[in-house]
Design a protein around this motif. Sequence first.
Motif, PDB file in Angstrom:
ATOM      1  N   SER A  21     100.893  -3.260 -46.001  1.00  0.00           N
ATOM      2  CA  SER A  21     100.230  -3.628 -47.521  1.00  0.00           C
ATOM      3  C   SER A  21      99.567  -4.829 -47.238  1.00  0.00           C
ATOM      4  O   SER A  21      99.900  -5.644 -46.472  1.00  0.00           O
ATOM      5  N   PRO A  22      98.219  -4.707 -47.729  1.00  0.00           N
ATOM      6  CA  PRO A  22      97.372  -5.515 -47.635  1.00  0.00           C
ATOM      7  C   PRO A  22      97.861  -6.994 -48.171  1.00  0.00           C
ATOM      8  O   PRO A  22      97.940  -8.119 -47.630  1.00  0.00           O
ATOM      9  N   ILE A  23      98.564  -6.923 -49.080  1.00  0.00           N
ATOM     10  CA  ILE A  23      99.526  -8.594 -49.971  1.00  0.00           C
ATOM     11  C   ILE A  23     100.432  -8.428 -49.168  1.00  0.00           C
ATOM     12  O   ILE A  23     100.368  -9.650 -48.677  1.00  0.00           O
ATOM     13  N   THR A  24     101.404  -7.709 -48.169  1.00  0.00           N
ATOM     14  CA  THR A  24     101.964  -8.311 -47.204  1.00  0.00           C
ATOM     15  C   THR A  24     101.216  -8.932 -45.894  1.00  0.00           C
ATOM     16  O   THR A  24     101.413  -9.952 -45.653  1.00  0.00           O
ATOM     17  N   ILE A  25      99.922  -8.550 -46.311  1.00  0.00           N
ATOM     18  CA  ILE A  25      99.330  -9.222 -45.175  1.00  0.00           C
ATOM     19  C   ILE A  25      98.944 -10.533 -45.313  1.00  0.00           C
ATOM     20  O   ILE A  25      99.266 -11.994 -44.436  1.00  0.00           O
ATOM     21  N   ILE A  26      98.336 -10.475 -46.686  1.00  0.00           N
ATOM     22  CA  ILE A  26      97.879 -12.307 -46.531  1.00  0.00           C
ATOM     23  C   ILE A  26      99.021 -12.871 -46.846  1.00  0.00           C
ATOM     24  O   ILE A  26      98.372 -14.143 -46.858  1.00  0.00           O
ATOM     25  N   ILE A  27     100.313 -12.118 -47.822  1.00  0.00           N
ATOM     26  CA  ILE A  27     101.621 -13.427 -47.908  1.00  0.00           C
ATOM     27  C   ILE A  27     101.796 -13.498 -46.588  1.00  0.00           C
ATOM     28  O   ILE A  27     102.038 -15.276 -45.940  1.00  0.00           O
ATOM     29  N   GLY A  28     101.959 -12.724 -45.845  1.00  0.00           N
ATOM     30  CA  GLY A  28     102.117 -13.769 -44.180  1.00  0.00           C
ATOM     31  C   GLY A  28     101.341 -14.336 -43.456  1.00  0.00           C
ATOM     32  O   GLY A  28     101.523 -15.723 -42.924  1.00  0.00           O
ATOM     33  N   LEU A  29      99.996 -14.449 -43.857  1.00  0.00           N
ATOM     34  CA  LEU A  29      99.290 -15.308 -42.798  1.00  0.00           C
ATOM     35  C   LEU A  29      99.404 -16.661 -43.800  1.00  0.00           C
ATOM     36  O   LEU A  29      99.000 -17.963 -43.404  1.00  0.00           O
ATOM     37  N   PHE A  30      99.753 -16.558 -45.009  1.00  0.00           N
ATOM     38  CA  PHE A  30     100.064 -18.105 -46.010  1.00  0.00           C
ATOM     39  C   PHE A  30     101.268 -18.824 -44.752  1.00  0.00           C
ATOM     40  O   PHE A  30     101.434 -19.431 -44.855  1.00  0.00           O
ATOM     41  N   ILE A  31     102.374 -17.973 -45.005  1.00  0.00           N
ATOM     42  CA  ILE A  31     103.447 -18.402 -44.140  1.00  0.00           C
ATOM     43  C   ILE A  31     103.554 -18.861 -42.826  1.00  0.00           C
ATOM     44  O   ILE A  31     103.740 -20.147 -43.014  1.00  0.00           O
ATOM     45  N   VAL A  32     102.334 -18.127 -42.086  1.00  0.00           N
ATOM     46  CA  VAL A  32     102.349 -18.537 -40.646  1.00  0.00           C
ATOM     47  C   VAL A  32     101.685 -19.572 -40.983  1.00  0.00           C
ATOM     48  O   VAL A  32     101.792 -20.312 -40.252  1.00  0.00           O
TER      49      VAL A  32
END
Length: 303
Positions: free
Chosen positions: A282-293
């Motif tokens: 999911s694009p949302i998962t990718i966006i959240i993952g980028l924020f966390i990293v």
Amino acid sequence: MAEKIQLSKSDRQKVWWRSQFLQGSWNYERMQNLGWAYALIPAIKKLYSSKEDQAAALERHLEFFNTHPYVAAPIMGVTLALEEEKANGTEIDDAAIQGVKIGMMGPLAGIGDPVFWFTVRPILGALGASLASAGNIMGPIIFFLGWNIIRMAFLWYTQEFGYRAGSEITKDMSGGILKDITKGASILGMFILAVLVERWVSINFTIDLPAKQLSEGAYVIFPEGPVTGAELKGIIGQAMSGMSLDQVQAQSLQNQLNSLIPGLMGLLLTFLCMWLLKKKVSPITIIIGLFIVGIAARFFGIM
């Protein structure tokens, strides 16, 4: 034989007007799908008489859609032509219509930013700002009118172009014309995408590497005691020629990467996101993952 249903210029103008609000209901799951479906409602009502057919048409246009809001116009025109042919009995399934949209929206997406955001609007903005700074009220008026006239005219004429081209596509459902259109748009889109990645995707590491001891002749040797004018001139000349002022040269991971291939990590991050999207992440998962990293890397001093 039933009379052929055809979208009038008035019908197409209604779609064109509604397409101004393409991003009015933007969402993270299917992005522009609600604005897209909203724009098509006048055409759907004209082409399909029964509530069931109208609902089915609306449902197929609530699938994922996302591109630059201005280059969506030619895709809208092609879609109108396909829906018109389908309403008149041509064997066009839902997957074919969605395939045309997907095939065009990706390659065209990268064209809108350089043309509109980085060319047309800055030129009009500079013209308007220069007049406004001189106290001329026509500055903001010229910007507002010029921008909207260009934008709306482009939307209308490219929608009409897409509508006429779509009629030809329906005569060649094997995909020959569509392949030529999407191939040309893909080539241009890849060039634009490369420029955008270098411009907008930035990763900077803050990790320091062990300092490098420079060999003699690579750094300036300062004389002991007072420095004469001639010696000072020589020191300045050596520094301007590229010699280091210190015997050791500080090194960082980012400098090493820049010397290897500038922008390498941004490119790799782009490829990673593309791979994840291909794997149905999911694009949302990718966006959240980028924020966390990003937050974790900043906290630990990595970036």
